[in-house]
Design an enzyme around this catalytic site. Structure first.
Site, PDB file in Angstrom:
ATOM      1  CG  ASP A  59      -1.862   1.160   1.299  1.00 30.39           C
ATOM      2  OD1 ASP A  59      -1.624   2.185   0.600  1.00 30.39           O
ATOM      3  OD2 ASP A  59      -2.847   1.076   2.059  1.00 30.39           O
ATOM      4  CB  VAL A  60       1.983   3.574  -2.671  1.00 28.61           C
ATOM      5  CG1 VAL A  60       2.406   2.502  -3.657  1.00 28.61           C
ATOM      6  CG2 VAL A  60       0.636   4.196  -3.071  1.00 28.61           C
ATOM      7  CE1 TYR A 151      -4.125  10.206 -12.596  1.00 29.50           C
ATOM      8  CE2 TYR A 151      -3.924  11.792 -14.382  1.00 29.50           C
ATOM      9  CZ  TYR A 151      -3.608  10.566 -13.829  1.00 29.50           C
ATOM     10  OH  TYR A 151      -2.776   9.704 -14.508  1.00 29.50           O
ATOM     11  CE  LYS A 155      -0.476  10.515 -11.957  1.00 30.21           C
ATOM     12  NZ  LYS A 155       0.443   9.396 -11.621  1.00 30.21           N
ATOM     13  CB  THR A 189      -7.640   4.757 -20.765  1.00 27.77           C
ATOM     14  OG1 THR A 189      -6.877   3.644 -21.250  1.00 27.77           O
ATOM     15  CG2 THR A 189      -6.701   5.768 -20.138  1.00 27.77           C
TER      16      THR A 189
END
Length: 244
Positions: A59-60, A151, A155, A189
């Site tokens: 789990d990051v 998002y 990023k 996607t």
């Protein structure tokens, strides 16, 4: 001899999609890989790749999980030479309709996860005499996109952290770079509405979406010796989408 022979690389979000394609390419180029993911499929991928791979639940968002992943690399393969921060999530919604929980979920995985991963591997990379960190960002780290407040925020932050880490770690022989994919055919996607897919295709000069193998090739370049003088950069692979 492959481009990564003798190197060990930790890959987050490795169970499927971009992470799995990258893991397969790295092993084909001679690397040992530590595959981290929350999904059980990560064990199946490690079995597929054989003695060159080890799997761990990652789990990051967890400092403890990152420490365990680095320890596994050291115990299984004798050290760690690289990291690919690949794990990521997406939330779509208008700014006013994005809840605090929605926003934080994206930021904690995409931004905090990258930070914790980089911080966790630095001692091991330093002990190895240097290494590489490749952060998978996005073209949405370079431009705003409606419906992607969280998002884009996460990023954009990845690019900032990449540059700071490159400045701080360069003297240790640790190179840090970011990959900025455009629209890639992945699980994330799949299921785009036809009208949106056609609009996107009309905006991409090459007239097609990218393939995970193409992003894996760029990640390989930034992990291997061919990019020995590259650090602190953002490498766009988007078919020309953001050129204009």
């Amino acid at each position: 001899m492959g481009k990564l022979t003798g190197r060990t690389v930790l890959i987050s979000g490795a169970a499927g999609g971009q992470g799995a394609v990258t893991a397969r390419r790295f092993v084909a180029e001679g690397a040992n890989v530590v595959l981290g993911d929350l999904r059980d499929e990560v064990k199946e991928l490690a079995d597929e790749l054989g003695d060159s791979a080890a799997a761990i639940r990652l789990d990051v968002r967890s400092e403890e999980d990152w420490a365990a992943a680095v320890a596994l690399a050291e115990q299984t393969f004798g050290g760690l030479d690289g990291l690919v921060n690949n794990a990521g999530v997406l939330h779509q919604g208008l700014l006013e309709a994005t809840s605090r929980a929605d926003y934080l979920n994206v930021v904690e995985v995409n931004q905090l996860g990258v930070f914790l991963g980089m911080r966790a591997v630095v001692p091991a990379l330093r002990a190895a005499g240097g290494g590489t960190i490749v952060n998978i960002a996005s073209v949405n780290a370079l431009q705003g996109v409606p419906m992607l407040t969280a998002y884009c925020a996460s990023k954009f932050a990845v690019l900032g952290m990449t540059k700071v880490a490159a400045l701080e770690l360069g003297r240790d022989g640790i190179r840090v770079n970011a990959v900025c994919p455009g629209v890639i055919r992945t699980e994330m996607t799949e299921g785009l509405p036809e009208r949106i897919e056609q609009r996107l295709l009309s905006e991409i000069p090459l007239g097609r979406f990218g393939a995970s193998e193409e992003i894996a090739a760029l990640t390989l370049f930034l992990t291997g010796a061919d990019s020995a003088y590259c650090s602190g950069g953002e490498y766009v692979a988007d078919g020309g989408w953001t050129a204009g």
